[in-house]
Design an enzyme around this catalytic site. Structure first.
Site, PDB file in Angstrom:
ATOM      1  N   GLY A 152       0.837  -1.197   0.000  1.00 37.41           N
ATOM      2  CA  GLY A 152       0.000   0.000   0.000  1.00 37.41           C
ATOM      3  C   GLY A 152       0.866   1.239   0.000  1.00 37.41           C
ATOM      4  N   GLY A 153       0.235   2.376   0.220  1.00 40.42           N
ATOM      5  CA  GLY A 153       0.954   3.630   0.195  1.00 40.42           C
ATOM      6  C   GLY A 153       1.985   3.766   1.290  1.00 40.42           C
TER       7      GLY A 153
ATOM      8  N   VAL B  98       2.986  -5.960   3.037  1.00 41.58           N
ATOM      9  CA  VAL B  98       2.593  -7.146   3.793  1.00 41.58           C
ATOM     10  C   VAL B  98       3.302  -8.358   3.199  1.00 41.58           C
ATOM     11  CG1 VAL B  98       0.674  -8.583   4.568  1.00 41.58           C
ATOM     12  CG2 VAL B  98       0.341  -6.114   4.286  1.00 41.58           C
TER      13      VAL B  98
ATOM     14  N   LYS C 264       3.583  -7.218   8.620  1.00 39.45           N
ATOM     15  CA  LYS C 264       3.159  -5.931   8.066  1.00 39.45           C
ATOM     16  C   LYS C 264       4.245  -4.909   8.396  1.00 39.45           C
ATOM     17  CE  LYS C 264      -0.797  -2.784   7.820  1.00 39.45           C
ATOM     18  NZ  LYS C 264      -2.178  -2.529   8.282  1.00 39.45           N
TER      19      LYS C 264
ATOM     20  N   ASP D  80     -13.424   0.167   9.803  1.00 32.27           N
ATOM     21  CA  ASP D  80     -13.268  -0.255   8.402  1.00 32.27           C
ATOM     22  C   ASP D  80     -13.691  -1.712   8.246  1.00 32.27           C
ATOM     23  OD1 ASP D  80     -12.648   0.095   5.713  1.00 32.27           O
ATOM     24  OD2 ASP D  80     -10.544  -0.453   5.972  1.00 32.27           O
TER      25      ASP D  80
END
Length: 235
Positions: free
Chosen positions: A6-7, A11, A26, A120
């Site tokens: 991701g940004g 992972v 992570k 989320d």
């Protein structure tokens, strides 16, 4: 091997000499020398702090946390069964769907009981074990209800439009009811085979959460018990 990127984090699947089994690693690779990076870094560390306090079969197990000058990492439980999002690409048998709904409900009861919001909740954050049980992951957007936190100021929108609560769409303050709404949308999607709202853009879907009543679940799935449909729509 790398599983995702991701940004702000990557992972990996790794083998832990300490635990003696496969784990998910992570890794956050950014020096928090700017305000935005510092907030993201804090949110990453908060994920460990919140989840490491919990011991429940339907909440991810955290094995370790490491911090260095230019990165941090969390070593957590590996889920051989993948995520619920992938499983829902095919129809989920009714008995299994009901079992998963019950397990997610138990997990929410536990995290809300200690004052934690997930913020989320979606199928991609529900992971499946080989034995058929599931667990909630990714508390990077969570915060303590009792904590006045600068990390997620009101006005910032986090989450996924398909599963976001109306108050998240509008950038308003949230509480445990927002997680329950997202749980309701996730349950609807799993039971009906499609989400309650769909559209050509994320904005279109988000607006429907504010202005549109979803199609009744019993109309899409007449085989479902009426009481279950009422519960999902109440959520």
């Amino acid at each position: 091997k790398q599983l995702a990127a991701g940004g702000h984090s990557q992972v990996f699947l790794a083998e832990s000499e300490k635990v003696g089994e496969l784990v998910v690693l992570k890794v956050f690779r950014e020096v928090p020398d700017k305000v935005e990076a510092h907030n993201t870094f804090n949110r990453f560390l908060q994920e460990y702090e919140l989840v490491s306090r919990m011991r429940h079969p339907n909440v991810v197990r955290i094995h370790d946390l490491g911090i260095a000058d230019d990165h941090a990492y969390i070593a957590m439980e590996y889920f051989a069964g993948g995520d619920l999002r992938s499983k829902m690409r095919e129809p989920v048998p009714m008995a299994e769907a009901l079992r998963l709904v019950a397990q997610i409900a138990r997990a929410l009861g536990v995290i809300h009981g200690v004052g934690v919001l997930h913020r989320d909740l979606k199928p991609g954050n529900v992971m499946l074990r080989a034995d058929g049980t599931c667990a909630l992951i990714d508390f990077g957007l969570a915060k303590l209800l009792a904590l006045e936190s600068e990390m997620t100021d009101t006005g910032q929108i986090f989450g996924t439009p398909y599963y976001m609560s109306p108050e998240q769409v509008e950038g308003r303050a949230v509480d445990h009811r927002s997680d329950i709404y997202s749980f309701g949308v996730t349950s609807y999607h799993m039971l009906a085979g499609h989400p309650p709202f769909d559209g050509p853009t994320a904005l279109n879907v988000a607006v429907q959460h504010l202005k549109t009543e979803p199609k009744r679940l019993e109309a899409a799935c007449p085989q479902l018990p009426e009481g279950l449909c009422r519960i999902v729509h109440r959520m």
